[in-house]
Scaffold this motif. Structure first.
Motif, mmCIF file in Angstrom:
data_model
loop_
_atom_site.group_PDB
_atom_site.id
_atom_site.type_symbol
_atom_site.label_atom_id
_atom_site.label_comp_id
_atom_site.label_asym_id
_atom_site.label_seq_id
_atom_site.Cartn_x
_atom_site.Cartn_y
_atom_site.Cartn_z
ATOM 1 N N UNK B 82 0.828 -1.213 0.000
ATOM 2 C CA UNK B 82 0.000 0.000 0.000
ATOM 3 C C UNK B 82 0.857 1.255 0.000
ATOM 4 N N UNK B 85 3.556 0.999 -3.014
ATOM 5 C CA UNK B 85 2.950 0.511 -4.258
ATOM 6 C C UNK B 85 3.830 -0.507 -4.958
ATOM 7 N N UNK B 153 -6.187 -5.409 -8.771
ATOM 8 C CA UNK B 153 -5.254 -4.484 -8.125
ATOM 9 C C UNK B 153 -5.954 -3.793 -6.958
ATOM 10 N N UNK B 154 -7.183 -3.374 -7.237
ATOM 11 C CA UNK B 154 -7.978 -2.744 -6.192
ATOM 12 C C UNK B 154 -8.268 -3.756 -5.084
ATOM 13 N N UNK B 157 -5.437 -4.186 -2.712
ATOM 14 C CA UNK B 157 -5.262 -3.052 -1.800
ATOM 15 C C UNK B 157 -6.331 -3.074 -0.699
ATOM 16 N N UNK B 158 -7.568 -3.414 -1.094
ATOM 17 C CA UNK B 158 -8.632 -3.494 -0.079
ATOM 18 C C UNK B 158 -8.311 -4.592 0.934
ATOM 19 N N UNK B 161 -5.691 -3.489 3.423
ATOM 20 C CA UNK B 161 -6.202 -2.633 4.505
ATOM 21 C C UNK B 161 -6.895 -3.482 5.558
ATOM 22 N N UNK B 162 -7.702 -4.431 5.090
ATOM 23 C CA UNK B 162 -8.413 -5.284 6.039
ATOM 24 C C UNK B 162 -7.437 -6.093 6.888
#
Lengths: 227, 245, 213
Positions: B82, B85, B153-154, B157-158, B161-162
């Protein structure tokens, strides 16, 4: 003219969300009904023996509160996402995490506070002794904002998904475990006349941690969900 | 050092290096696990209280260690992905999730198998087993979120975070469950607490633990290579790789 | 008295790439936009115009390259960059249950309020006089679009990023908005937009990028 100060913008956003909730006030009652309904179902399922209810009562109230909070969560960001106002929030001149905090606070005021207000009634239904009522209310007052804050992170992660419901509960419910444990234990201790200080302090500490960390995580999640 | 890291972060270089590490880690894991299992299940002395049924700790304890270790690795890799990148870190994070979930599941199953002769029931709300169960849900949440988001890709990243939110919460969950456990059950003999473990019991345990680590390294690299090929399938180096020479 | 924007503002992009579902929509895309200039993005449907606009807003991350505002990377600037831009996307970004006036008030709280036009004036400019206190949901699609566009003049941002702003506007609305854009450019503002409509703005200040090519 320069931009408004961030606290002022947060206050306006809070006001806007409360106004929106007021214009849709018919929907506000639903999580509350859900809360009462679950609490009514338990005695029907396990039997109305008042001793049994007394031991299980605190847990039942809190599980019901957890589920009601979960049910209402989706509305924190969903409608803003759909009409594009969430993009506008992300592109504002203020830190997104603080705007998120204002939104979550508004959401808690319209969904969490009613739960707290109605909880003594549920307590009576579940034969929680009246001396434990203040603690029940206090535990909900400290605990439900934590639920809203943690939940906001989950909603922010799933707001772009078409079917977010089940996945949201899978993300959020395990994180609710500590709140459930300490809050129901506080009520439990109060009904047997034991001191409840430690549990309530720990809940307060969780609230402080959630207020400071969850909005940042939710803002980062929203950035991912919108990209 | 930085140049090495930079080179490692290039997909093709990583693909090659990982490909060379996998067999070493894989065979090492197999040998160590076989040795550890033989030592633990056959050679090591039986416990004077629990008899032979205690031997399951040689699987249970390393699996439980791995379940936590992999979650931390996943969150750390996710955070690196994150912040800087780095695609590879994202891939490592997401490749770790199913492996970690399997170790968690293994720890749960072996714990429950142990519970049967110990307490006469398949499941007790023991603090560690309960924490392990919640950890499994955390893993499943990460995997479900990754699977639900279409843009990979999204999605990674999600999921990262989780995983970070989860790793912050794991100690809180662990201690609250432990506290809850003492409250509701009273102090019971926690079966996994072995304050003074005999060395002939400890050695096979450590060997198994290292074997499990190597197994993780081998599988995570294999999964990461596959994920990498899939994500980079339009890039030149993958095209060259799959072309028959 | 018309205030003008700082003439040193600039928006710059270099080597941008966007990959969507494995398809390279564009790569090695770059441009520089100075004050008073309009950038028109052209291209077929699905050529990545909206994605590019979202990258320029910093909502979406580029798969390569970067965007700079006055020499600083926009991802780094964050809210300081957002203060400088107004975005009207596919979605109007207005609340259906609020009145146009309440919507604009929120927009002014989130951005920088315009010192020249107050909310009634901004609404009047877009022909919404008399509609300021009805719920937006009762307005037509074209009128809702006008509310969204009125946000641009009710706040003060030098950079406008517009995704098909003429959608569902009638001829009168298009005329009004063209003159609003004209004024914005004359004040030294910048516009990046996509449209399928022919815009009556010409000259040196209009740049074009075709994403299909």
């Amino acid at each position: 003219m320069s931009a408004l100060s961030t606290p002022r913008a947060m206050a306006l956003l809070l006001r806007r969300d409360l106004l929106l909730a007021y214009r849709r006030r018919a929907e506000l009652i639903n999580p509350l009904l859900f809360f009462v309904l679950i609490a009514t179902l338990f005695p029907l399922g396990v039997g109305a023996d008042s001793r049994l209810l007394q031991t299980a009562g605190p847990g039942i109230v809190w599980v019901a509160a957890l589920l009601a909070a979960l049910l209402s969560l989706d509305s924190v960001f969903r409608s803003d996402f759909e009409d594009g106002t969430l993009e506008q929030l992300m592109l504002s001149a203020h830190p997104v995490s603080l705007l998120v905090l204002a939104k979550v606070f508004a959401h808690w005021l319209v969904t969490g506070v009613p739960l707290i207000l109605v909880s003594p009634l549920i307590g009576v239904l579940l034969s929680i002794p009246s001396r434990a009522m203040p603690v029940l209310v206090a535990s909900l007052a400290l605990g439900t904002p934590v639920l809203s804050l943690i939940g906001a992170v989950g909603v922010a992660l799933t707001v772009g998904l078409r079917r977010a419901g089940i996945i949201l509960s899978l993300l959020v419910l395990p994180l609710y475990v500590p709140v459930l444990i300490f809050a129901s234990s506080a009520v439990d201790a109060a009904s047997s006349g034991l001191p409840v200080g430690p549990q309530l302090y720990i809940l307060a500490a969780m609230l402080v941690a959630a207020v400071s960390l969850a909005p940042v995580a939710a803002a980062a999640s929203l950035r991912v969900s919108l990209s | 050092m930085m140049r090495f890291i930079h080179r490692l972060a290039s997909p093709k270089y990583f693909y090659d290096v990982a490909g060379r590490i996998v067999p070493w880690a894989g065979w090492g894991a197999l040998i160590l696990i076989l040795v550890g299992a033989y030592w633990g299940l056959v050679e090591a002395p039986a416990d004077y209280q629990q008899g032979d049924s205690f031997r399951i700790i040689y699987v249970h304890v390393p699996a439980a260690w791995m379940s936590l270790f992999i979650y931390v690795v996943m969150a750390a890799a996710g955070a690196i992905g994150l912040v800087w990148r780095i695609k590879l870190a994202e891939i490592i994070a997401i490749a770790s999730a199913p492996i970690g979930a399997s170790f968690t599941f293994l720890a749960l199953v072996t714990g429950s198998l142990w519970g049967k002769p110990m307490w006469g029931t398949w499941w007790v709300w023991d603090a560690r087993l309960t924490s392990e169960l919640i950890l499994l849900f955390l893993y499943l949440g990460v995997m479900a979120l990754y699977g639900a988001v279409e843009d990979k890709r999204m999605a990674s990243r999600a999921a990262a975070i989780l995983a970070i939110v989860g790793v912050v919460n794991i100690p809180i969950i662990h201690y609250s469950v432990e506290w809850w456990n003492t409250l509701h059950q009273g102090p019971t003999v926690t079966k996994l607490d072995k304050p003074s473990i005999a060395p002939e019991m400890l050695w096979p345990l450590l060997i198994m633990a290292v074997g499990f680590q190597l197994y993780y390294v081998a599988t995570v690299l294999m999964r990461a290579r596959v994920e990498l090929l899939e994500r980079e399938r339009n890039s030149r180096w993958v095209q060259e790789l799959v072309q028959p020479r | 008295m018309v205030r003008t924007f700082d003439p040193n503002l600039s928006l710059e992009a270099a080597d941008l790439a966007c990959i969507r579902d494995d398809r390279v929509l564009f790569e090695h895309l770059g441009f520089t936009l100075a004050t008073g200039e309009l950038l028109m993005l052209e291209g077929r449907n699905g050529s990545g115009k909206t994605s590019l606009l979202r990258i320029l807003c910093s909502i979406r991350l580029p798969d390569a390259g970067a965007v700079w505002w006055c020499g600083e990377e926009v991802q780094r600037l964050g809210p300081d960059y957002h203060e400088q831009l107004s975005y009207v996307g596919h979605k109007d970004g207005i609340k259906q249950d609020l009145t146009p006036e309440e919507n604009l008030r929120m927009a002014r709280a989130l951005g920088r309020p315009s010192p020249e036009l107050d909310i009634p004036e901004a609404l009047e400019l877009f022909g919404l006089y008399g509609f300021e206190d009805v719920p937006t949901r009762t307005l037509s699609a074209g009128q809702q679009r006008r509310v969204a566009l009125a946000r641009l003049v009710a706040t003060e941002a030098p950079l406008w990023i517009l995704d098909e702003p003429f959608t569902s506007l009638d001829r009168d609305g298009i005329g009004v908005f063209e003159s609003v854009m004209e004024t914005h450019l004359e004040r030294g503002g910048m516009i990046v937009m996509t449209t399928h409509h022919r815009v009556a703005l010409e000259g040196e200040r209009v740049k074009r990028i075709n994403l299909t090519a």
